[in-house]
Write a protein that holds these residues in place. Sequence first.
Motif, mmCIF file in Angstrom:
data_model
loop_
_atom_site.group_PDB
_atom_site.id
_atom_site.type_symbol
_atom_site.label_atom_id
_atom_site.label_comp_id
_atom_site.label_asym_id
_atom_site.label_seq_id
_atom_site.Cartn_x
_atom_site.Cartn_y
_atom_site.Cartn_z
ATOM 1 N N CYS A 40 0.848 -1.192 0.000
ATOM 2 C CA CYS A 40 0.000 0.000 0.000
ATOM 3 C C CYS A 40 0.884 1.243 0.000
ATOM 4 O O CYS A 40 1.715 1.422 0.896
ATOM 5 N N ASP B 158 -3.762 10.327 2.285
ATOM 6 C CA ASP B 158 -3.722 9.811 3.651
ATOM 7 C C ASP B 158 -3.248 10.884 4.627
ATOM 8 O O ASP B 158 -3.769 10.998 5.744
ATOM 9 N N HIS C 12 -4.944 3.461 1.113
ATOM 10 C CA HIS C 12 -5.938 3.186 0.070
ATOM 11 C C HIS C 12 -5.305 2.802 -1.269
ATOM 12 O O HIS C 12 -6.004 2.284 -2.136
ATOM 13 N N TRP D 264 -11.060 3.054 -5.244
ATOM 14 C CA TRP D 264 -12.032 3.711 -4.367
ATOM 15 C C TRP D 264 -13.275 4.202 -5.104
ATOM 16 O O TRP D 264 -14.043 4.996 -4.575
ATOM 17 N N ASN E 223 -19.022 1.337 -1.038
ATOM 18 C CA ASN E 223 -17.989 0.684 -0.240
ATOM 19 C C ASN E 223 -18.611 -0.479 0.525
ATOM 20 O O ASN E 223 -19.814 -0.748 0.390
ATOM 21 N N ILE F 299 -11.408 2.326 1.886
ATOM 22 C CA ILE F 299 -10.541 1.161 1.726
ATOM 23 C C ILE F 299 -9.841 0.787 3.039
ATOM 24 O O ILE F 299 -10.011 -0.303 3.549
ATOM 25 N N VAL G 96 -13.680 -4.626 1.809
ATOM 26 C CA VAL G 96 -14.109 -3.671 0.786
ATOM 27 C C VAL G 96 -15.311 -4.228 0.048
ATOM 28 O O VAL G 96 -15.632 -5.422 0.150
ATOM 29 N N GLN H 181 -14.700 -2.907 -5.596
ATOM 30 C CA GLN H 181 -13.469 -2.155 -5.386
ATOM 31 C C GLN H 181 -12.226 -2.993 -5.696
ATOM 32 O O GLN H 181 -11.109 -2.503 -5.576
ATOM 33 N N CYS I 177 -4.392 4.798 -6.945
ATOM 34 C CA CYS I 177 -4.701 6.211 -6.695
ATOM 35 C C CYS I 177 -3.786 7.145 -7.479
ATOM 36 O O CYS I 177 -4.070 7.492 -8.603
#
Length: 361
Positions: free
Chosen positions: A39, A45, A63, A89, A112, A131, A140, A144, A162
Amino acid sequence: MTISVQGVVARGKGEPVELTTVLVPEPGPGEALVGVQACGVCHTDLHYKEGGIGDDFPYLLGHEAAGVVEAVGPDVTDVAPGDFVILNWRAVCGRCRACRRGRPWYCFSTHNATQKMTLEDGTVLSPALGIGAFAEKTLVASGQCTKVDPAISPATAGLLGCGVMAGLGAALNTAGVTRGDSVAVIGCGGVGDGAILGARLAGAGTIIAVDVDDRKLDWAREFGATDVINSRDTDPVARIRELTGGNGADVVIEAIGRPQTYEQAFYARDLAGTVVLVGVPTPDMRLDLPLLDVFGRGGALKSSWYGDCLPSRDFPMLVDLHLSGRLPLDKFVSETIGLDQVEEAFAKMGRGEVLRSVVTL
């Protein structure tokens, strides 16, 4: 029945994050339990941690992730245990007006997991972007999860969840960069460099990188920038015009999210050129432009949310390009770290020392 895992939690605004026990429910209808393998540490974040997105503390951060599906709930047919997936997401609904018009990347009803992850005392956690992947396992919505070729490194694959996807998509999907275009990118972090890489992949002729950090400009060259501008000592608008025959760039992508840099992007584009905002502003920011200039210059002013991507379409394609040697996604990974090093990674991010720190499990 719940599963106890270790996860990184932000308990309050501006407080250091904490590695603690998180309780994860077994998947219910439409849900998937994913064993997280990697991750990325994303600016989003940090925004959660600092209270810049909301105040639904405590947050389970993380996420930008990839991992393996361990279990699914009833009626889940799109993924199965053992599938290697990138988490996204924006699980599209398939039923809203955008989806029915064939534009699911604009879905107005993304969803979600229904069940909540909690702390040991029962405190409900808010998972970042739905997430919460700074954890050994996360729950999740099955939508997703996007299945991709497991030959790709999890640390690399997760970045498509992301920031890198946001940059690539801003160039490829939102701006529609095509062969021979001139492109300027303002802000050369992970998202900006993703946009540079996307412009290069699309065949742009001139790709101009703008930042205040020479180290980031060096990184931008590695991703395909043909020219670089340090805007601390050079007027970026004037220099972009100079590099494009006095006209301005066909496409300018603003990857910071500040009014000052957006104004630079606006005036650095060619007449009828395109500006794409992919940098995320804060709620208090305002923009003041002469309406006559907006009218007189023509073109398009666009925002790019998640790179206007459709994960089921874009993730497998980009992974295949990477595995074939045409998309060096691995260059975004500056370091791999453990769950207990996330706070330090935020500090490195703030000092501009890394493109991406990636937690590996």
